[in-house]
Scaffold this active site. Structure first.
Site, mmCIF file in Angstrom:
data_model
loop_
_atom_site.group_PDB
_atom_site.id
_atom_site.type_symbol
_atom_site.label_atom_id
_atom_site.label_comp_id
_atom_site.label_asym_id
_atom_site.label_seq_id
_atom_site.Cartn_x
_atom_site.Cartn_y
_atom_site.Cartn_z
ATOM 1 N N ASP A 7 -53.986 -24.990 -47.961
ATOM 2 C CA ASP A 7 -55.352 -24.502 -47.821
ATOM 3 C C ASP A 7 -55.290 -23.371 -46.792
ATOM 4 O O ASP A 7 -54.327 -23.258 -46.034
ATOM 5 C CB ASP A 7 -56.313 -25.618 -47.391
ATOM 6 C CG ASP A 7 -57.769 -25.234 -47.683
ATOM 7 O OD1 ASP A 7 -58.028 -24.043 -47.951
ATOM 8 O OD2 ASP A 7 -58.649 -26.113 -47.643
HETATM 9 C C1 BGC Z 1 -61.299 -23.875 -48.553
HETATM 10 C C2 BGC Z 1 -60.681 -23.823 -49.936
HETATM 11 C C3 BGC Z 1 -60.699 -22.402 -50.452
HETATM 12 C C4 BGC Z 1 -59.967 -21.518 -49.460
HETATM 13 C C5 BGC Z 1 -59.922 -20.067 -49.868
HETATM 14 C C6 BGC Z 1 -60.687 -22.869 -47.619
HETATM 15 O O1 BGC Z 1 -61.399 -22.789 -46.429
HETATM 16 O O2 BGC Z 1 -61.155 -25.158 -48.010
HETATM 17 O O3 BGC Z 1 -61.385 -24.666 -50.809
HETATM 18 O O4 BGC Z 1 -60.121 -22.348 -51.717
HETATM 19 O O5 BGC Z 1 -60.624 -21.587 -48.208
HETATM 20 O O6 BGC Z 1 -61.180 -19.507 -49.774
#
Ligand code: BGC
Length: 786
Positions: A257
């Site tokens: 993530d």
């Molecule tokens: C989120 C993800 C997301 C990623 C990219 C993160 O903060 O938890 O779900 O895909 O950011 O935006």
């Protein structure tokens, strides 16, 4: 705009395109192996992190291309360039209903088609991997991202996730199944430890991922921010290697993530492939150093790089040049999807649908009707290609025959301002029916922030109550991505849950309100009466970085069933403009084994006047179990469409896993012998039919006894009892009565509820510690039939 390599992409791409045979696959792997042998250590380290916000690292020297990843999940959020954050300036894309709405459809074919459409949009916008779906469990009603996740139930979440993935990937676009795993709270999300027992982890929090991986093989999986059982999701060899790769056979790559990585070297050792996004070259140099000083095996790095290249070349080979977004087609489809999700929660006196025969004047009340709330806050925010408003749609499509009036009712800019209610009451009183649009404003549901209560704004609740006082035909039309309380529930005749319906949701609401579409959504999450009734009430959002999953496997309806708590609306509930009758539940056998399983067939009939769809749910109950088990668990479901008067037979096939619990000590699924109820319900609290099957397990399960196992356990098992008879014959004799053999000894509970380890003392020295350990050793290979 494609990347620079498009025209010079390595021969691999064309090979990958044709990779139908094992021979071709071998050729690709040979080429990748060769590339890996040519890469420098620094280049390998670089490949294991993003190039910037949204792309993987290319290696120009060797013609290794990069791919584009973008959010996700209910529409595409593509930044103008891979090195731009993409908040506010993202490219327009179709905003489909969010996951809680998609889940309320319970429709796997529909989810597949949503996936297909998303895949098409990715192709049109040069995106290779969409960051979704999110199959995290809705553990608490307060969790800020509930709108982005499917359900409180692991099977429903996993099946929906798999259908979505298969749809997207059918278009030559990858997915990122997220957030692996136990990512259920936003507060302190980058540090929290999801502290739970192994059984709970498997039965509730891993199962949705397992289903999605096994049924759909997502190209990528996104490792979570949080720690699970004390270890960061990005750094867990148990989760990323033992379970994901070895046990489930995951063939894709793990990406982190965004900014989730704490220790890149440990993450790579655990099986994480790519750190996202790019975090400067610092972490790359740590990897280089770790290889050089022997802390990180180069073979581990090589393997990760090979797997990354396999996905990259596959993605490049499946790009469709010149693909275009058919915005109108997708908008219309998004309307259909939203209409399938809408859930009718109350319909007294058949207040709905609105027809011109019943109502000549319709009052539309509430700012949401003119300023729609249609998605949640955070990384999933899509810039829609267009946005429908309920007031406009209703006027346009029904305004000819029905007089439509409108009052704002509340101010979205101020939750507590009730100054508009009086005017709204006048408008409502002058009509034949009032449709009150209310719910949760955008700031109530957001990534990064949990809710602190589950109420709608005071002004919305008051508005509904006040309107109901002057208009007997009042319907609350709710817009929210997760459960809310409804203090006015007994004051209105109709409640329509419209979720966060995406850009075309307004048209879908009109379709259902006016009867063009018969509502068929059902709740994929329990709506509680009050926060205090919820399973994780004492353990959410956790304290000092620790989140104790104290309710264990009793999440959602499993908890309400066990505690006999009446919810506001139960899991699986939803009404229709027609009625359905269930009959003839038949099992294929009265006795079966875990190997054979059993089929359940039931007839569902539409007994009303209009065509409709019914979601049929199958729950399994283990009547007697060694471990504590929920009163019932959803195992199968299907959505069937029936004309008025039509009936259909549906069949579900149950296999060993459907009867099993996860034994955390033995680390395996166990289907125990015994009677199981197979129940068919219209909701988790509306079980219509039930039959019993007797299961004879054929499993041989390790006994898993050690020196800490109680004497009583050893005594219960035939094999180990024989060993005890040899070990402490004199002590046993002390408990056998006149004429009885040792086997019928009658021990007082307090004595035999001692671990074997204590028997040198309890028997006053009849045996030694070494003898106990010898016996334990002998038992190691023993198994039993559960
Ligand atoms: C989120 C993800 C997301 C990623 C990219 C993160 O903060 O938890 O779900 O895909 O950011 O935006």
């Amino acid at each position: 705009m494609r990347n620079l390599f498009l025209f010079s992409v390595f021969i691999l791409t064309s090979l990958a395109m044709k990779a139908q045979s094992t021979k071709d696959e071998q050729a690709i792997q040979d080429k990748i192996n060769q590339l890996v042998s040519e890469l420098t250590l620094e280049e390998k380290a670089a490949l294991c992190s993003g190039r910037d916000d949204w792309s993987t690292q290319p290696i120009e020297r060797l013609n290794i291309p990069w791919i584009w990843v973008a959010d996700g999940p209910h529409g595409l959020r593509r930044a103008p360039a891979t090195n731009k954050p993409g908040y506010g300036d993202q490219l327009p894309a179709t905003c489909f209903p969010t996951a809680s709405a998609l889940a309320a459809t319970w429709d796997l074919d529909l989810l597949y088609k949503v996936g297909q459409s998303l895949g098409e949009e990715c192709q049109a916008q040069d995106v290779n991997v969409i960051l979704g779906p999110g199959v995290n469990i809705k553990r608490s009603v307060l969790a800020g991202r509930n709108f982005e996740f499917f359900s409180e139930d692991p099977i429903l979440s996993g099946e929906l996730g798999a259908a979505y993935i298969n749809g997207v990937q059918s278009q030559g676009v990858g997915t990122s199944l997220k957030h692996f795993t136990a990512n259920n709270v936003e507060t302190m999300r980058m540090y929290n430890n999801s502290d739970m027992d192994t059984r709970t982890l498997h039965e509730i929090y891993l199962t949705p991922f397992e289903i999605a991986v096994k049924k759909a093989q997502p190209w990528t999986i996104m490792a979570c921010y949080n720690r699970v059982q004390g270890v960061y999701g990005t750094q867990s060899p148990y989760l990323l290697t033992d379970i994901l790769k070895k046990e489930w056979g995951f063939k894709g790559i793990v990406i982190s993530d965004w900014f989730a990585v704490v220790n890149r070297v440990e993450a790579m050792k655990a099986g994480m492939h790519i750190e996202m996004p790019s975090v400067s070259a610092v972490n790359d140099s740590l990897v280089v150093e770790a290889v050089k000083n022997g802390d990180l095996d180069i073979a581990v790095v090589d393997q990760l790089v090979k797997e990354i290249l396999t996905v990259v070349f596959k993605a490049k080979s499946l790009e469709k040049e010149g693909a275009e977004l058919n915005a109108d087609k997708h908008h219309n489809f998004a309307r259909q999807v939203a209409s399938e999700a809408i859930t009718l929660l109350k319909n007294e006196n058949q207040i709905l649908p609105v027809t011109k025969e019943k109502y000549k004047r319709v009052a539309i009340i509430g700012e949401f009707a003119s300023a729609p709330r249609y998605q949640g806050n955070g990384s999933s925010e899509v810039k829609p290609t267009q946005l429908d408003k309920a007031l406009d749609m209703i006027k346009k499509e029904y305004g000819k025959d029905i007089k439509v009036s409108y009052a704002q009712g509340y101010k979205l800019s101020d939750d507590n301002d009730t100054s508009l209610i009086d005017e709204a009451k006048k408008v409502a009183a002058a009509a034949d029916i009032a449709l009150v649009f209310a719910g949760l404003p955008l700031q109530y549901e957001s990534e990064g922030i949990d809710r602190t209560h589950i109420h709608m704004p005071a002004s919305h609740n008051k508005l509904i109550s006040e309107i109901a006082k002057v208009q007997k035909n009042t319907v609350a039309v709710l817009t929210n991505g997760s459960a809310v309380t409804m203090p006015w529930i007994n004051e209105v005749d109709g409640i329509l849950e419209t979720w966060l319906g995406g850009q075309a949701g307004a048209g879908a609401v009109a379709d259902v309100l006016f009867g063009k579409v018969n509502p068929s959504g059902k709740l994929a999450e329990t709506f509680p009466m009050k926060l205090e009734d919820t399973p994780s009430f004492f353990n959410f959002p956790g304290e000092q970085g620790e989140v104790l999953y104290g309710e264990r496997i009793f999440v959602g309806y499993r908890y309400y069933d066990e505690k006999k708590i009446e919810p506001l609306f139960p899991f699986g509930f939803g009404l229709s403009y027609t009625t359905f009758e269930y009959s003839d539940l038949k099992l294929s056998a009265k006795n079966t084994t875990d190997k054979d399983g059993v089929s359940a067939t039931v007839t569902v009939k539409n007994t009303g006047d209009v065509k409709g769809k019914e979601i049929v749910q199958l729950y399994v109950t283990d009547q007697k179990s060694t471990l504590q088990r929920p009163k019932k668990e959803l195992k199968k479901f299907v959505k069937v469409e029936l004309e008025s008067g039509e009936e259909k037979e549906v069949t579900f096939k149950l296999e060993a896993r459907d009867f099993s619990y996860y034994d955390g000590k033995r680390e395996m699924w166990i289907a125990e012998s015994g009677d199981f109820s197979i129940s068919i319900g219209a909701s988790s609290r509306d079980i219509r039919l039930s039959e019993v099957v007797a299961l004879q397990s054929t499993q041989q399960v390790p006994l898993a006894f050690d020196e800490y196992t109680f004497f009583s356990e050893y005594w219960k098992n035939k094999q180990t009892r024989a060993l005890l008879m040899e070990l402490v014959p004199n002590w046993i004799k002390g408990f056998t009565g006149e004429g009885k053999s040792g086997y019928t000894a009658d021990f007082p509970g307090f004595l035999v509820d001692h671990p074997l380890l204590k028997f040198p003392y309890i028997t006053h020295g009849e045996i030694s510690h070494a003898q106990v350990m010898e016996l334990v050793e002998k038992c190691k290979g023993f198994t039993y039939n559960p």
